[in-house]
Motif scaffolding. Structure first.
Motif, PDB file in Angstrom:
ATOM      1  N   MET A   1     -17.113  66.481  17.891  1.00 54.97           N
ATOM      2  CA  MET A   1     -18.363  65.884  17.157  1.00 54.97           C
ATOM      3  C   MET A   1     -18.049  65.149  15.882  1.00 54.97           C
ATOM      4  O   MET A   1     -18.540  64.052  15.214  1.00 54.97           O
ATOM      5  N   LYS A   2     -16.704  65.602  15.084  1.00 58.72           N
ATOM      6  CA  LYS A   2     -16.518  64.972  13.770  1.00 58.72           C
ATOM      7  C   LYS A   2     -15.979  63.778  13.798  1.00 58.72           C
ATOM      8  O   LYS A   2     -16.342  62.884  13.106  1.00 58.72           O
ATOM      9  N   GLU A   3     -15.391  63.103  15.170  1.00 56.25           N
ATOM     10  CA  GLU A   3     -14.938  61.871  15.412  1.00 56.25           C
ATOM     11  C   GLU A   3     -15.990  60.979  15.859  1.00 56.25           C
ATOM     12  O   GLU A   3     -16.129  59.645  15.469  1.00 56.25           O
ATOM     13  N   TYR A   4     -17.106  61.316  16.415  1.00 58.05           N
ATOM     14  CA  TYR A   4     -18.197  60.685  16.795  1.00 58.05           C
ATOM     15  C   TYR A   4     -18.996  60.405  15.292  1.00 58.05           C
ATOM     16  O   TYR A   4     -19.455  58.984  15.037  1.00 58.05           O
ATOM     17  N   ARG A   5     -19.099  61.221  14.483  1.00 55.12           N
ATOM     18  CA  ARG A   5     -19.642  60.779  13.155  1.00 55.12           C
ATOM     19  C   ARG A   5     -18.806  59.864  12.318  1.00 55.12           C
ATOM     20  O   ARG A   5     -19.398  59.022  11.788  1.00 55.12           O
ATOM     21  N   LEU A   6     -17.539  59.933  12.472  1.00 59.02           N
ATOM     22  CA  LEU A   6     -16.724  59.107  11.849  1.00 59.02           C
ATOM     23  C   LEU A   6     -16.876  57.617  12.337  1.00 59.02           C
ATOM     24  O   LEU A   6     -16.981  56.725  11.645  1.00 59.02           O
ATOM     25  N   GLU A   9     -20.111  56.068  11.320  1.00 54.70           N
ATOM     26  CA  GLU A   9     -20.059  55.702   9.772  1.00 54.70           C
ATOM     27  C   GLU A   9     -19.108  54.414   9.782  1.00 54.70           C
ATOM     28  O   GLU A   9     -19.738  53.582   9.133  1.00 54.70           O
TER      29      GLU A   9
END
Length: 47
Positions: A1-6, A9
């Motif tokens: 999920m962190k990669e997706y948000r990055l 962005e």
């Protein structure tokens, strides 16, 4: 999920850059309001 948000962005940043590039390419020279108004008043008097 962190990669997706990055990634989202980064895509949003890219969109901003592309919009700025387009705005710079279509930029026109601006003139002061007083100059334009004087020109329009002169045209109106000559009409």
């Amino acid at each position: 999920m962190k990669e997706y948000r990055l990634l989202i962005e980064h895509l949003e940043d890219l969109e901003d850059i592309l919009e700025m590039d387009a705005a710079v390419k279509t930029e026109t020279e601006s003139r002061p309001y007083q100059e334009i108004r004087a020109e329009l008043e002169k045209e109106e008097r000559n009409a």
